[in-house]
Design a protein around this motif. Structure first.
Motif: not given
Length: 322
Positions: A240-245, A294-297
């Protein structure tokens, strides 16, 4: 503290203890009981994560509370505060011994930035965790508690962690925006401390309570002022993490303004009184960690059921993302 840096967080303390033969699942104090019965076991787990490449060590105070210690250990309020203080001392000792044994250059040298080489994060788990009934995975208790109730309940542990000298607070596994906002309001009483907030989420769009994740992030940013240094997700299925980010990134604040932090569990399900059951879906560290970065983590680690070997794999991937 975080801008322009990447950090490797540690993994699941309780599940690593379990793998070492120390049973904590089903205990109303969970791993926090070992602060009273076997503190050396906690320090050994901290050391194992440091040896695996972790830069941030989280204290064993997630399920620690003054009322909980008094009820289940039969100790005084002062002694309960001392146990929370001990959780910080154990993390500090583990870091100091690691540096002494390895030297800072030999210890995850790809991640040494500025004045801070390692951080001790004081774990602030949700109200529900200390009820030992799994209610942190629904958050329904916030319907029966006012903001003042939540602030008053969290204050003693936050005060003890700040007083013990943590570098940052990890306000983690929060199921509902209402509780996160209450704790951020409490932080105004401790203006020198910084914190991150991570939510536990049930799918790719909502917290466990049902708040839209993007709205929860936005509200935390508006409430947190300069004390909030990151926001994200923990103890949630990795798929779920990529979608949440992506959802959080679709509206302000951007990761450049407010960095993201992610540390998923293994995808298993928590069963109250029993622990984690049912191995979750398999996932690729390489694919997921690179994407989260890449998504900002800026902080990536593991939560329940992810141990030192998992953190070592994450650290290896993160070294190519600097």
């Amino acid at each position: 503290m975080l801008q322009g840096r990447v950090w490797v967080l540690d993994g699941g303390l309780a599940s690593t203890l379990e793998q070492g033969g120390i049973s904590v699942d089903g205990d109303p104090l969970w791993s926090a009981r070992l602060l009273y019965t076997d503190p050396d076991a906690i320090k050994k787990v901290h050391a194992s994560f440091l040896d695996s490449g972790a830069q941030i060590i989280t204290t064993s105070s997630y399920q620690a509370s003054i009322p909980g210690f008094r009820q289940h250990l039969g100790i005084t309020e002062e002694a309960a505060v001392d146990l929370i203080t001990l959780s910080v001392a154990l993390a500090r000792e583990a870091v100091s011994e690691h540096v002494a044994n390895c030297g800072t250059e030999g210890a995850v040298s790809n991640f040494l930035y500025g004045a801070h080489q390692f951080l001790v994060a004081g774990s602030v788990g949700p109200y529900g965790a200390c009820q030992a009934d799994g209610s942190e995975y629904s958050g329904q208790y916030v319907n029966n508690l006012s903001t003042t109730d939540l602030i008053d309940w969290h204050r003693p542990r936050v005060a003890a962690l700040v007083g013990a000298g943590v570098d940052v607070l990890a306000i983690e596994t929060i199921p509902a925006a209402k509780e996160a906002l209450a704790i951020l309001e409490l932080l105004a009483e401790f203006p020198s401390i910084k914190a991150w907030v991570t939510f536990s989420c049930k799918d790719g769009h909502h917290t466990n309570y049902g708040d839209r994740f993007s709205e929860a992030v936005k509200k935390c940013y508006e409430k947190g002022s300069d004390q909030l240094i990151a926001v994200g997700v923990n103890c949630s299925p990795p798929q779920h993490l990529s979608s949440l980010l992506r959802e959080a990134n679709a509206s302000p604040p951007s990761p450049e303004v407010l960095p993201r932090v992610v540390y998923p569990n293994s995808g298993e399900e928590w069963v109250a009184g029993k622990g984690w059951e049912g191995r979750g879906s398999q996932w690729s560290y390489v694919d997921q960690v690179v994407e989260w970065r890449k998504l900002g983590a800026s902080i990536i680690g593991g939560c329940c059921r992810l141990g030192p070997s998992d953190i070592k794999a994450i650290a290896s991937v993160m070294s190519s993302c600097v």
